[in-house]
Design a protein around this motif. Structure first.
Motif, PDB file in Angstrom:
ATOM      1  N   CYS A  56     -19.808 -65.720  89.037  1.00  0.00           N
ATOM      2  CA  CYS A  56     -18.603 -65.870  89.854  1.00  0.00           C
ATOM      3  C   CYS A  56     -17.570 -64.845  89.415  1.00  0.00           C
ATOM      4  CB  CYS A  56     -18.024 -67.278  89.718  1.00  0.00           C
ATOM      5  SG  CYS A  56     -19.065 -68.572  90.419  1.00  0.00           S
ATOM      6  N   ARG A  93     -13.347 -63.565  90.416  1.00  0.00           N
ATOM      7  CA  ARG A  93     -12.101 -63.798  91.150  1.00  0.00           C
ATOM      8  C   ARG A  93     -11.472 -62.436  91.421  1.00  0.00           C
ATOM      9  NH1 ARG A  93      -9.184 -68.345  91.471  1.00  0.00           N
ATOM     10  NH2 ARG A  93     -10.398 -69.199  89.724  1.00  0.00           N
ATOM     11  N   GLY A 129     -18.031 -69.448  97.963  1.00  0.00           N
ATOM     12  CA  GLY A 129     -16.705 -69.408  97.363  1.00  0.00           C
ATOM     13  C   GLY A 129     -15.644 -69.589  98.415  1.00  0.00           C
ATOM     14  N   LEU A 181     -12.480 -66.038  95.529  1.00  0.00           N
ATOM     15  CA  LEU A 181     -13.410 -66.498  94.499  1.00  0.00           C
ATOM     16  C   LEU A 181     -14.797 -66.395  95.100  1.00  0.00           C
ATOM     17  CD1 LEU A 181     -13.795 -67.644  91.659  1.00  0.00           C
ATOM     18  CD2 LEU A 181     -13.744 -69.918  92.679  1.00  0.00           C
ATOM     19  N   CYS A 188     -19.086 -66.284  94.453  1.00  0.00           N
ATOM     20  CA  CYS A 188     -20.183 -66.637  93.559  1.00  0.00           C
ATOM     21  C   CYS A 188     -21.509 -66.249  94.214  1.00  0.00           C
ATOM     22  CB  CYS A 188     -20.184 -68.133  93.262  1.00  0.00           C
ATOM     23  SG  CYS A 188     -18.680 -68.706  92.442  1.00  0.00           S
ATOM     24  N   GLU A 244     -15.431 -65.149  86.217  1.00  0.00           N
ATOM     25  CA  GLU A 244     -15.109 -66.571  86.111  1.00  0.00           C
ATOM     26  C   GLU A 244     -16.341 -67.339  85.662  1.00  0.00           C
ATOM     27  OE1 GLU A 244     -12.072 -68.169  86.982  1.00  0.00           O
ATOM     28  OE2 GLU A 244     -11.295 -66.118  86.977  1.00  0.00           O
TER      29      GLU A 244
END
Length: 90
Positions: free
Chosen positions: A5, A7, A34, A47, A49, A79
């Protein structure tokens, strides 16, 4: 390959130009989950992933965005892995 992940904080003219919806389309094409949301300071927070290669592709796309956007900067941080069923906008 393991999911990761990231951000991303996207600066520039990125609100009111269909940035979140376009990001959602790109993410779904790449199999990324996300979300993307507008921030009060005018930035968009994303965000994302998925697998590393697809995250790299979406991150590169964020530097350009949709045609009406004017991206002036993107900062990205790694993240902890999170589970999402899809990519949404907020």
């Amino acid at each position: 390959m393991a999911n990761q992940c990231r951000r991303a904080m996207v600066d520039g003219k990125v609100q009111g130009v269909w940035f979140r919806g376009s990001t959602q389309q790109e993410a779904r094409k790449l199999g990324i989950t996300g979300w993307a949301k507008n921030l009060p300071d005018g930035r968009v927070e994303v965000l994302m992933c998925g697998e590393e290669q697809e995250l790299d592709r979406l991150e590169a796309w964020l530097h350009k965005g949709p045609p009406m956007a004017r991206v002036t900067g993107v900062s990205v941080s790694v993240e902890s892995e999170q589970e999402f069923s899809e990519f949404t906008t907020g």
